[in-house]
Design a protein around this motif. Sequence first.
Motif, PDB file in Angstrom:
ATOM      1  N   THR A 128      -2.848   1.359  -4.658  1.00 14.56           N
ATOM      2  CA  THR A 128      -2.029   2.374  -5.307  1.00 14.56           C
ATOM      3  C   THR A 128      -2.504   3.796  -5.082  1.00 14.56           C
ATOM      4  OG1 THR A 128      -3.290   1.952  -7.334  1.00 14.56           O
ATOM      5  CG2 THR A 128      -1.158   0.860  -7.112  1.00 14.56           C
ATOM      6  N   SER A 129      -3.716   3.996  -4.605  1.00 15.76           N
ATOM      7  CA  SER A 129      -4.182   5.362  -4.349  1.00 15.76           C
ATOM      8  C   SER A 129      -3.683   5.833  -2.994  1.00 15.76           C
ATOM      9  CB  SER A 129      -5.707   5.440  -4.417  1.00 15.76           C
ATOM     10  OG  SER A 129      -6.299   4.598  -3.449  1.00 15.76           O
ATOM     11  N   SER A 130      -3.602   7.160  -2.834  1.00  9.92           N
ATOM     12  CA  SER A 130      -3.170   7.721  -1.558  1.00  9.92           C
ATOM     13  C   SER A 130      -4.301   7.754  -0.544  1.00  9.92           C
ATOM     14  CB  SER A 130      -2.626   9.134  -1.762  1.00  9.92           C
ATOM     15  OG  SER A 130      -3.640   9.977  -2.302  1.00  9.92           O
ATOM     16  N   SER A 185       0.815  -1.202   0.000  1.00  9.51           N
ATOM     17  CA  SER A 185       0.000   0.000   0.000  1.00  9.51           C
ATOM     18  C   SER A 185       0.853   1.258   0.000  1.00  9.51           C
ATOM     19  CB  SER A 185      -0.917   0.001   1.233  1.00  9.51           C
ATOM     20  OG  SER A 185      -1.542   1.248   1.409  1.00  9.51           O
ATOM     21  N   THR A 186       0.426   2.240  -0.793  1.00 10.70           N
ATOM     22  CA  THR A 186       1.122   3.519  -0.822  1.00 10.70           C
ATOM     23  C   THR A 186       1.078   4.204   0.549  1.00 10.70           C
ATOM     24  OG1 THR A 186       0.673   3.785  -3.175  1.00 10.70           O
ATOM     25  CG2 THR A 186       1.210   5.781  -1.929  1.00 10.70           C
ATOM     26  N   PRO A 187      -0.107   4.365   1.169  1.00 12.18           N
ATOM     27  CA  PRO A 187      -0.120   5.047   2.471  1.00 12.18           C
ATOM     28  C   PRO A 187       0.161   4.150   3.668  1.00 12.18           C
ATOM     29  CG  PRO A 187      -2.364   4.714   1.719  1.00 12.18           C
ATOM     30  CD  PRO A 187      -1.457   4.223   0.618  1.00 12.18           C
TER      31      PRO A 187
END
Length: 297
Positions: A143-145, A52-54
């Motif tokens: 992939t989203s923030s 995960s990005t975040p």
Amino acid sequence: MSTSHPTVAVLGPGGIGALVGGLLARDGHRVVCLAGEATSAVLRRDGLRIESTPYGGFTAPVEADTQLREPVDVLFVTVKQTALVAALDRVPPHVLGDALVIPLLNGLDHLAVIRSRYPKARVVAGTIRVEATRTAPGHIVHTSSFADIELVGPVRELTDSLRRSGLGVSLRDDESAMLWDKLAFLAPFALLTTCHRTDVGTVRTEHRAELLAVLDEITAVAQAAGAAASTDAVLSFFDRAPQTMKSSMQRDAEAGRPLELDAIGGAVLRAAAAHGVGTPVTARLVAQVARAARQEV
């Protein structure tokens, strides 16, 4: 719910379900994933693996089974609309009882199906904004923030649990308005990215006139249905979205999977017909995506 860490079942541990379940399991919740035998075997052995990005990379141990066999506090329904009816067979009504049920599906029609199937349960409408993909059983790439859930309150204890796990949560008091707020963005996003086989950045630049036409049509339908959607508000979200963001419908089309075309585009067209709102551009896009899907079968 009986404890500060309610027991959670996830029906459909794909991109959304596994991310939500993985975050809750990491925070100490007992999580039971309901899936086919092959997927369940992988989850029992390896847990949920999240990139995960975040949230970073982590593995969360979970339980997994092909059917719900004991009561839980909360059931998240996170299958695609195309698989909903068959998936519900994994959750017998007499086992689920009066649990809290949170469907995180696209469209408008799924709530009636779930409420009819589980009359004793408390079915609370929910939506989620996120870009997460299952790359293999139990392996999710987020992939989203953002990973933001909206629920029709009050569901305080669950809200607290979701926030502690790292998810963004907001409460709404109007079910229809909440669902239309998401659909007003999701329908043009899904239809245009799938039809043109491109990302949101290209849609908002190279296909902007078409985007504006679709937004005008769909927000008019949403307003006729009682929601306060506006073209400017939805366009603002489009213009802020990451350049490379793709819709789940587009990813399904690329992979040759069934499309949620009826749940998304079909829902808009049915509401438009019911309220007498013209939607020629939206109807053309729905027809083009359907025709392309038939040709690729």
